[in-house]
Design a protein around this motif. Sequence first.
Motif, PDB file in Angstrom:
ATOM      1  N   ALA A  12       0.835  -1.205   0.000  1.00  0.00           N
ATOM      2  CA  ALA A  12       0.000   0.000   0.000  1.00  0.00           C
ATOM      3  C   ALA A  12       0.865   1.249   0.000  1.00  0.00           C
ATOM      4  O   ALA A  12       0.596   2.215  -0.735  1.00  0.00           O
ATOM      5  N   MET A  13       1.952   1.242   0.810  1.00  0.00           N
ATOM      6  CA  MET A  13       2.818   2.420   0.854  1.00  0.00           C
ATOM      7  C   MET A  13       3.479   2.662  -0.496  1.00  0.00           C
ATOM      8  O   MET A  13       3.537   3.791  -0.988  1.00  0.00           O
ATOM      9  N   LEU A  14       3.950   1.575  -1.130  1.00  0.00           N
ATOM     10  CA  LEU A  14       4.608   1.725  -2.429  1.00  0.00           C
ATOM     11  C   LEU A  14       3.623   2.246  -3.469  1.00  0.00           C
ATOM     12  O   LEU A  14       3.964   3.104  -4.289  1.00  0.00           O
ATOM     13  N   PHE A  15       2.363   1.749  -3.405  1.00  0.00           N
ATOM     14  CA  PHE A  15       1.353   2.216  -4.358  1.00  0.00           C
ATOM     15  C   PHE A  15       1.113   3.709  -4.185  1.00  0.00           C
ATOM     16  O   PHE A  15       1.008   4.454  -5.166  1.00  0.00           O
ATOM     17  N   SER A  34       6.532   6.078 -12.393  1.00  0.00           N
ATOM     18  CA  SER A  34       5.643   5.961 -11.227  1.00  0.00           C
ATOM     19  C   SER A  34       4.584   4.897 -11.462  1.00  0.00           C
ATOM     20  O   SER A  34       4.208   4.170 -10.534  1.00  0.00           O
ATOM     21  N   ILE A  35       4.109   4.796 -12.720  1.00  0.00           N
ATOM     22  CA  ILE A  35       3.144   3.734 -13.031  1.00  0.00           C
ATOM     23  C   ILE A  35       3.792   2.370 -12.815  1.00  0.00           C
ATOM     24  O   ILE A  35       3.166   1.435 -12.296  1.00  0.00           O
ATOM     25  N   GLU A  36       5.072   2.250 -13.196  1.00  0.00           N
ATOM     26  CA  GLU A  36       5.771   0.981 -12.961  1.00  0.00           C
ATOM     27  C   GLU A  36       5.839   0.671 -11.469  1.00  0.00           C
ATOM     28  O   GLU A  36       5.685  -0.483 -11.049  1.00  0.00           O
ATOM     29  N   LEU A  37       6.070   1.711 -10.658  1.00  0.00           N
ATOM     30  CA  LEU A  37       6.083   1.519  -9.198  1.00  0.00           C
ATOM     31  C   LEU A  37       4.749   0.961  -8.727  1.00  0.00           C
ATOM     32  O   LEU A  37       4.699   0.013  -7.937  1.00  0.00           O
ATOM     33  N   MET A  38       3.650   1.549  -9.232  1.00  0.00           N
ATOM     34  CA  MET A  38       2.324   1.100  -8.805  1.00  0.00           C
ATOM     35  C   MET A  38       2.082  -0.338  -9.234  1.00  0.00           C
ATOM     36  O   MET A  38       1.577  -1.154  -8.457  1.00  0.00           O
ATOM     37  N   LEU A  39       2.478  -0.667 -10.478  1.00  0.00           N
ATOM     38  CA  LEU A  39       2.289  -2.041 -10.955  1.00  0.00           C
ATOM     39  C   LEU A  39       3.081  -3.017 -10.099  1.00  0.00           C
ATOM     40  O   LEU A  39       2.616  -4.118  -9.768  1.00  0.00           O
TER      41      LEU A  39
ATOM     42  N   GLY B  17      11.679   3.959  -3.122  1.00  0.00           N
ATOM     43  CA  GLY B  17      10.504   4.495  -3.798  1.00  0.00           C
ATOM     44  C   GLY B  17      10.369   5.990  -3.547  1.00  0.00           C
ATOM     45  O   GLY B  17      10.156   6.773  -4.479  1.00  0.00           O
ATOM     46  N   LEU B  18      10.541   6.394  -2.273  1.00  0.00           N
ATOM     47  CA  LEU B  18      10.450   7.821  -1.955  1.00  0.00           C
ATOM     48  C   LEU B  18      11.538   8.609  -2.668  1.00  0.00           C
ATOM     49  O   LEU B  18      11.309   9.695  -3.203  1.00  0.00           O
ATOM     50  N   ARG B  19      12.746   8.037  -2.720  1.00  0.00           N
ATOM     51  CA  ARG B  19      13.857   8.725  -3.365  1.00  0.00           C
ATOM     52  C   ARG B  19      13.606   8.851  -4.869  1.00  0.00           C
ATOM     53  O   ARG B  19      13.935   9.878  -5.471  1.00  0.00           O
ATOM     54  N   ILE B  20      12.991   7.808  -5.455  1.00  0.00           N
ATOM     55  CA  ILE B  20      12.776   7.818  -6.904  1.00  0.00           C
ATOM     56  C   ILE B  20      11.831   8.946  -7.296  1.00  0.00           C
ATOM     57  O   ILE B  20      12.097   9.677  -8.241  1.00  0.00           O
ATOM     58  N   VAL B  21      10.718   9.109  -6.554  1.00  0.00           N
ATOM     59  CA  VAL B  21       9.752  10.127  -6.989  1.00  0.00           C
ATOM     60  C   VAL B  21      10.190  11.532  -6.621  1.00  0.00           C
ATOM     61  O   VAL B  21       9.619  12.491  -7.125  1.00  0.00           O
ATOM     62  N   CYS B  23      13.615  12.474  -6.734  1.00  0.00           N
ATOM     63  CA  CYS B  23      14.949  12.702  -7.283  1.00  0.00           C
ATOM     64  C   CYS B  23      14.869  13.692  -8.453  1.00  0.00           C
ATOM     65  O   CYS B  23      13.963  13.630  -9.280  1.00  0.00           O
ATOM     66  N   LYS B  24      15.845  14.648  -8.501  1.00  0.00           N
ATOM     67  CA  LYS B  24      15.810  15.644  -9.572  1.00  0.00           C
ATOM     68  C   LYS B  24      16.233  15.065 -10.898  1.00  0.00           C
ATOM     69  O   LYS B  24      15.661  15.389 -11.934  1.00  0.00           O
ATOM     70  N   ASN B  25      17.257  14.247 -10.888  1.00  0.00           N
ATOM     71  CA  ASN B  25      17.822  13.720 -12.140  1.00  0.00           C
ATOM     72  C   ASN B  25      17.126  12.417 -12.509  1.00  0.00           C
ATOM     73  O   ASN B  25      17.191  11.450 -11.760  1.00  0.00           O
ATOM     74  N   PRO B  26      16.422  12.386 -13.655  1.00  0.00           N
ATOM     75  CA  PRO B  26      15.691  11.159 -14.019  1.00  0.00           C
ATOM     76  C   PRO B  26      16.597   9.949 -14.212  1.00  0.00           C
ATOM     77  O   PRO B  26      16.169   8.818 -13.978  1.00  0.00           O
ATOM     78  N   VAL B  27      17.848  10.171 -14.625  1.00  0.00           N
ATOM     79  CA  VAL B  27      18.759   9.030 -14.802  1.00  0.00           C
ATOM     80  C   VAL B  27      19.033   8.364 -13.456  1.00  0.00           C
ATOM     81  O   VAL B  27      19.028   7.131 -13.337  1.00  0.00           O
ATOM     82  N   HIS B  28      19.216   9.189 -12.415  1.00  0.00           N
ATOM     83  CA  HIS B  28      19.391   8.619 -11.079  1.00  0.00           C
ATOM     84  C   HIS B  28      18.150   7.843 -10.664  1.00  0.00           C
ATOM     85  O   HIS B  28      18.255   6.776 -10.061  1.00  0.00           O
ATOM     86  N   SER B  29      16.969   8.403 -10.983  1.00  0.00           N
ATOM     87  CA  SER B  29      15.721   7.713 -10.633  1.00  0.00           C
ATOM     88  C   SER B  29      15.668   6.335 -11.258  1.00  0.00           C
ATOM     89  O   SER B  29      15.322   5.349 -10.606  1.00  0.00           O
ATOM     90  N   VAL B  30      16.029   6.262 -12.562  1.00  0.00           N
ATOM     91  CA  VAL B  30      15.950   4.969 -13.250  1.00  0.00           C
ATOM     92  C   VAL B  30      16.944   3.981 -12.642  1.00  0.00           C
ATOM     93  O   VAL B  30      16.632   2.800 -12.453  1.00  0.00           O
TER      94      VAL B  30
END
Lengths: 100, 171
Positions: A12-15, A34-39, B17-21, B23-30
């Motif tokens: 739930a938290m990840l979604f 983000s959609i990939e995260l939800m999936l 997950g929190l860091r990914i959403v 993060c400023k640099n999309p390459v780091h996110s990926v």
Amino acid sequence: MVHLSWYLTVSAMLFCIGVFGFLTRRNIIMMLLSIELMLNSVNLNLAAMSHYMEDIRGQVLVFFIIAVAAAEAAIGLGIVVTLFRNYRSVYTEDITILKG
Amino acid sequence: MVQLLFFYFALVVIGLGLRIVTCKNPVHSVLLMLLLFFHMAGLYLLLNAEFLAAVQVIVYAGAILVLYLFVLFLVNLREEIKMSPFVQKGKWAGLVAALALLITFLRGVFNFTLGPHGQYTIEKVQQITHTKAMGEAIYTTYILPFEIAGLILLVAVIGGLALAKKEDKGA
């Protein structure tokens, strides 16, 4: 013993992290990520349910969701490439053609 | 031991997950997403789903993320890291919506009771191996959805080609 509700809580938290990212990021590629995260969170939910209910069907569903996620990523990123070719931008605030 | 592993994987998944959403640099996110997928595979292993863990690493980490990285390198991101990663309007609305959704989910999670158990007990799955158990289910009961999944992938191949193809000048 790891309880089922712990897995469901993580899922739930990840979604919700995925929902937050989808609603607030400017970059369309990050919205798709983000959609990939939800999936992924839904997949974890299904796998945990399947394990605790001693039924294989949930994991079969995870398999299909992964296939659909691959298709979604291919189509979505194709759309992003086309958008960038036409608008020179991948930001949501620059693509306002429906506003008229 | 299992609990310790679960908490490690769960904490890393949530933190990444929190860091990914944010993060400023999309390459780091990926790239952080790659790490998240590996920890997700670890969670699948804890759930006795080793086939799913392998598919997670091969398909998500091996194929989908490479696609994301290629598209990121195709588009121009030079000004991206100087700007805010979030939309100007509605950032807080998004946060409130996500938190409200989380509260709703958690209420459901803790009032949840399991239904009747199926026939694939852990001992049975371990005896016939997880891959074979899943294969039996996919190729007998779920053969039609399996074919449809193949069709969806074909549509994705053709759609991706049609979208990414450069259009002719006259057409």
